[in-house]
Design a protein around this motif. Structure first.
Motif, PDB file in Angstrom:
ATOM      1  N   ASP A   1      14.130  54.582 -40.984  1.00 40.49           N
ATOM      2  CA  ASP A   1      15.587  54.618 -41.055  1.00 40.49           C
ATOM      3  C   ASP A   1      16.244  54.572 -39.675  1.00 40.49           C
ATOM      4  O   ASP A   1      16.168  55.525 -38.906  1.00 40.49           O
ATOM      5  CB  ASP A   1      16.030  55.869 -41.808  1.00 40.49           C
ATOM      6  N   GLY A   2      16.867  53.435 -39.349  1.00 39.34           N
ATOM      7  CA  GLY A   2      17.586  53.295 -38.092  1.00 39.34           C
ATOM      8  C   GLY A   2      16.712  53.115 -36.873  1.00 39.34           C
ATOM      9  O   GLY A   2      17.206  53.180 -35.749  1.00 39.34           O
ATOM     10  N   ILE A   3      15.420  52.866 -37.057  1.00 42.93           N
ATOM     11  CA  ILE A   3      14.496  52.728 -35.941  1.00 42.93           C
ATOM     12  C   ILE A   3      13.585  51.524 -36.180  1.00 42.93           C
ATOM     13  O   ILE A   3      13.020  51.373 -37.258  1.00 42.93           O
ATOM     14  CB  ILE A   3      13.613  53.989 -35.773  1.00 42.93           C
ATOM     15  N   THR A   4      13.454  50.690 -35.147  1.00 45.88           N
ATOM     16  CA  THR A   4      12.484  49.603 -35.154  1.00 45.88           C
ATOM     17  C   THR A   4      11.811  49.575 -33.793  1.00 45.88           C
ATOM     18  O   THR A   4      12.488  49.602 -32.768  1.00 45.88           O
ATOM     19  CB  THR A   4      13.150  48.230 -35.388  1.00 45.88           C
ATOM     20  N   VAL A   5      10.484  49.526 -33.782  1.00 41.86           N
ATOM     21  CA  VAL A   5       9.732  49.340 -32.539  1.00 41.86           C
ATOM     22  C   VAL A   5       8.748  48.207 -32.773  1.00 41.86           C
ATOM     23  O   VAL A   5       8.217  48.065 -33.877  1.00 41.86           O
ATOM     24  CB  VAL A   5       9.014  50.628 -32.069  1.00 41.86           C
ATOM     25  N   ALA A   6       8.524  47.401 -31.736  1.00 40.40           N
ATOM     26  CA  ALA A   6       7.654  46.243 -31.930  1.00 40.40           C
ATOM     27  C   ALA A   6       7.004  45.807 -30.626  1.00 40.40           C
ATOM     28  O   ALA A   6       7.527  46.046 -29.534  1.00 40.40           O
ATOM     29  CB  ALA A   6       8.455  45.084 -32.514  1.00 40.40           C
ATOM     30  N   LEU A   7       5.873  45.144 -30.785  1.00 42.22           N
ATOM     31  CA  LEU A   7       5.170  44.462 -29.703  1.00 42.22           C
ATOM     32  C   LEU A   7       5.014  43.017 -30.146  1.00 42.22           C
ATOM     33  O   LEU A   7       4.719  42.757 -31.322  1.00 42.22           O
ATOM     34  CB  LEU A   7       3.784  45.067 -29.480  1.00 42.22           C
ATOM     35  N   THR A   8       5.188  42.067 -29.217  1.00 42.60           N
ATOM     36  CA  THR A   8       5.085  40.662 -29.585  1.00 42.60           C
ATOM     37  C   THR A   8       4.612  39.823 -28.415  1.00 42.60           C
ATOM     38  O   THR A   8       4.803  40.189 -27.261  1.00 42.60           O
ATOM     39  CB  THR A   8       6.435  40.115 -30.094  1.00 42.60           C
ATOM     40  N   TYR A   9       3.993  38.702 -28.731  1.00 41.58           N
ATOM     41  CA  TYR A   9       3.631  37.711 -27.722  1.00 41.58           C
ATOM     42  C   TYR A   9       4.699  36.624 -27.628  1.00 41.58           C
ATOM     43  O   TYR A   9       4.607  35.735 -26.812  1.00 41.58           O
ATOM     44  CB  TYR A   9       2.280  37.072 -28.065  1.00 41.58           C
ATOM     45  N   LYS A  10       5.711  36.697 -28.474  1.00 36.85           N
ATOM     46  CA  LYS A  10       6.762  35.679 -28.516  1.00 36.85           C
ATOM     47  C   LYS A  10       7.906  36.021 -27.561  1.00 36.85           C
ATOM     48  O   LYS A  10       8.089  37.176 -27.186  1.00 36.85           O
ATOM     49  CB  LYS A  10       7.309  35.565 -29.940  1.00 36.85           C
ATOM     50  N   THR A  11       8.696  35.010 -27.215  1.00 35.51           N
ATOM     51  CA  THR A  11       9.888  35.213 -26.399  1.00 35.51           C
ATOM     52  C   THR A  11      10.838  36.160 -27.124  1.00 35.51           C
ATOM     53  O   THR A  11      11.017  36.054 -28.338  1.00 35.51           O
ATOM     54  CB  THR A  11      10.586  33.858 -26.140  1.00 35.51           C
ATOM     55  N   LEU A  12      11.449  37.076 -26.381  1.00 33.98           N
ATOM     56  CA  LEU A  12      12.333  38.069 -26.984  1.00 33.98           C
ATOM     57  C   LEU A  12      13.716  37.481 -27.262  1.00 33.98           C
ATOM     58  O   LEU A  12      14.187  36.613 -26.538  1.00 33.98           O
ATOM     59  CB  LEU A  12      12.446  39.289 -26.068  1.00 33.98           C
ATOM     60  N   ASN A  13      14.359  38.003 -28.306  1.00 32.32           N
ATOM     61  CA  ASN A  13      15.650  37.495 -28.755  1.00 32.32           C
ATOM     62  C   ASN A  13      16.669  38.639 -28.732  1.00 32.32           C
ATOM     63  O   ASN A  13      16.639  39.524 -29.604  1.00 32.32           O
ATOM     64  CB  ASN A  13      15.495  36.926 -30.165  1.00 32.32           C
ATOM     65  N   ALA A  14      17.562  38.619 -27.744  1.00 27.70           N
ATOM     66  CA  ALA A  14      18.540  39.697 -27.577  1.00 27.70           C
ATOM     67  C   ALA A  14      19.457  39.823 -28.791  1.00 27.70           C
ATOM     68  O   ALA A  14      19.774  40.936 -29.223  1.00 27.70           O
ATOM     69  CB  ALA A  14      19.361  39.470 -26.313  1.00 27.70           C
ATOM     70  N   ARG A  15      19.896  38.723 -29.334  1.00 28.12           N
ATOM     71  CA  ARG A  15      20.799  38.767 -30.497  1.00 28.12           C
ATOM     72  C   ARG A  15      20.111  39.438 -31.690  1.00 28.12           C
ATOM     73  O   ARG A  15      20.715  40.255 -32.389  1.00 28.12           O
ATOM     74  CB  ARG A  15      21.255  37.351 -30.858  1.00 28.12           C
ATOM     75  N   ALA A  16      18.842  39.105 -31.917  1.00 28.80           N
ATOM     76  CA  ALA A  16      18.118  39.669 -33.058  1.00 28.80           C
ATOM     77  C   ALA A  16      17.963  41.187 -32.933  1.00 28.80           C
ATOM     78  O   ALA A  16      18.131  41.913 -33.918  1.00 28.80           O
ATOM     79  CB  ALA A  16      16.744  39.007 -33.196  1.00 28.80           C
ATOM     80  N   ILE A  17      17.681  41.669 -31.718  1.00 27.38           N
ATOM     81  CA  ILE A  17      17.511  43.120 -31.561  1.00 27.38           C
ATOM     82  C   ILE A  17      18.856  43.833 -31.686  1.00 27.38           C
ATOM     83  O   ILE A  17      18.942  44.935 -32.220  1.00 27.38           O
ATOM     84  CB  ILE A  17      16.772  43.495 -30.258  1.00 27.38           C
ATOM     85  N   MET A  18      19.936  43.193 -31.230  1.00 31.37           N
ATOM     86  CA  MET A  18      21.266  43.791 -31.413  1.00 31.37           C
ATOM     87  C   MET A  18      21.612  43.863 -32.897  1.00 31.37           C
ATOM     88  O   MET A  18      22.200  44.849 -33.353  1.00 31.37           O
ATOM     89  CB  MET A  18      22.317  43.004 -30.641  1.00 31.37           C
ATOM     90  N   ASP A  19      21.238  42.846 -33.643  1.00 32.36           N
ATOM     91  CA  ASP A  19      21.491  42.857 -35.086  1.00 32.36           C
ATOM     92  C   ASP A  19      20.705  43.952 -35.796  1.00 32.36           C
ATOM     93  O   ASP A  19      21.147  44.482 -36.816  1.00 32.36           O
ATOM     94  CB  ASP A  19      21.177  41.488 -35.700  1.00 32.36           C
ATOM     95  N   GLU A  20      19.546  44.333 -35.245  1.00 36.19           N
ATOM     96  CA  GLU A  20      18.750  45.426 -35.814  1.00 36.19           C
ATOM     97  C   GLU A  20      19.513  46.753 -35.787  1.00 36.19           C
ATOM     98  O   GLU A  20      19.308  47.604 -36.636  1.00 36.19           O
ATOM     99  CB  GLU A  20      17.432  45.608 -35.044  1.00 36.19           C
ATOM    100  N   VAL A  21      20.363  46.940 -34.774  1.00 37.71           N
ATOM    101  CA  VAL A  21      21.049  48.227 -34.609  1.00 37.71           C
ATOM    102  C   VAL A  21      22.530  48.183 -35.004  1.00 37.71           C
ATOM    103  O   VAL A  21      23.203  49.208 -35.003  1.00 37.71           O
ATOM    104  CB  VAL A  21      20.910  48.770 -33.164  1.00 37.71           C
ATOM    105  N   ARG A  22      23.008  47.017 -35.349  1.00 39.64           N
ATOM    106  CA  ARG A  22      24.426  46.847 -35.706  1.00 39.64           C
ATOM    107  C   ARG A  22      24.751  47.660 -36.964  1.00 39.64           C
ATOM    108  O   ARG A  22      23.990  47.651 -37.923  1.00 39.64           O
ATOM    109  CB  ARG A  22      24.719  45.370 -35.935  1.00 39.64           C
ATOM    110  N   SER A  23      25.903  48.350 -36.944  1.00 43.23           N
ATOM    111  CA  SER A  23      26.313  49.179 -38.075  1.00 43.23           C
ATOM    112  C   SER A  23      27.820  49.393 -38.043  1.00 43.23           C
ATOM    113  O   SER A  23      28.393  49.533 -36.957  1.00 43.23           O
ATOM    114  CB  SER A  23      25.628  50.547 -37.998  1.00 43.23           C
ATOM    115  N   PRO A  24      28.454  49.463 -39.213  1.00 44.43           N
ATOM    116  CA  PRO A  24      29.887  49.774 -39.236  1.00 44.43           C
ATOM    117  C   PRO A  24      30.173  51.205 -38.768  1.00 44.43           C
ATOM    118  O   PRO A  24      31.308  51.535 -38.439  1.00 44.43           O
ATOM    119  CB  PRO A  24      30.284  49.567 -40.699  1.00 44.43           C
ATOM    120  N   LYS A  25      29.147  52.055 -38.690  1.00 47.09           N
ATOM    121  CA  LYS A  25      29.315  53.435 -38.216  1.00 47.09           C
ATOM    122  C   LYS A  25      29.280  53.531 -36.696  1.00 47.09           C
ATOM    123  O   LYS A  25      29.574  54.579 -36.134  1.00 47.09           O
ATOM    124  CB  LYS A  25      28.211  54.315 -38.792  1.00 47.09           C
ATOM    125  N   ALA A  26      28.890  52.434 -36.041  1.00 46.88           N
ATOM    126  CA  ALA A  26      28.717  52.451 -34.590  1.00 46.88           C
ATOM    127  C   ALA A  26      29.886  51.765 -33.896  1.00 46.88           C
ATOM    128  O   ALA A  26      30.253  50.648 -34.246  1.00 46.88           O
ATOM    129  CB  ALA A  26      27.412  51.757 -34.218  1.00 46.88           C
TER     130      ALA A  26
END
Length: 171
Positions: free
Chosen positions: A14-39
């Motif tokens: 709930d409200g937490i994602t952690v990851a390891l990857t060999y792929k190029t990182l995507n700033a928009r995707a990680i921001m979307d992971e934490v986006r909320s109408p409460k924030a």
């Protein structure tokens, strides 16, 4: 034939994602992971590979990890930061493998009702990741320098990892 690395390994709750990857990182995707109408605030930290270390030219960095240990440590850090700073959400992703100059090696995104909590939560999360997570980096230098495996920490000198470390994924 070499075994292909797993592209993304992650843990979520709930409200937490952690990851390891060999792929190029995507700033928009990680921001979307934490986006909320409460924030009312989202803070993003992007750590990039610079072209020098201690006055030596760096060709690239290469990161290795013990994924099960690193993911669990990252999850514990995220839980702690979420609670300590009353964050709405937190997401931490770290690259493994070769990271070229100018590319991101880590992204940390946090959201909170107010900006002060988001700023502080993101900064504290980064410091804990650098200090505690089981990730090592190889600094590849130009010329005859070769490379040096170090603990994944900042500093003028860095913390050299044992000489016998072979750079193979231990996960």
């Amino acid at each position: 034939m070499a075994e292909e690395p797993v592209p993304v390994q992650s843990l979520k709750e709930d409200g937490i994602t952690v990851a390891l990857t060999y792929k190029t990182l995507n700033a928009r995707a990680i921001m979307d992971e934490v986006r909320s109408p409460k924030a009312g605030a989202i803070v993003l930290f992007a750590g990039t590979t610079r072209d020098n270390f201690d006055s030596k030219p760096v060709l690239h960095l290469a990161y290795d990890s013990s994924p099960p240990l690193a993911l669990q440590t990252m999850l514990n850090i995220a839980r702690s930061m979420k609670s300590k700073h009353s964050l709405t959400a937190i997401s931490i992703i770290h690259r493994l493998g070769v990271v070229s100059i100018g590319e991101e090696s880590i992204l940390i995104a946090v959201s909170a009702p107010h900006r002060q909590a988001a700023w502080k939560g993101g900064e504290d999360a980064l410091e804990d990741v650098k200090e505690k997570v089981e990730i090592w980096k190889l600094e590849e230098f130009g010329g005859e320098e070769g490379g040096v495996w170090r603990a994944n920490r900042d500093g003028a000198v860095g913390e050299k990892v044992m000489d016998g470390y072979n750079g193979k994924n231990t996960g």
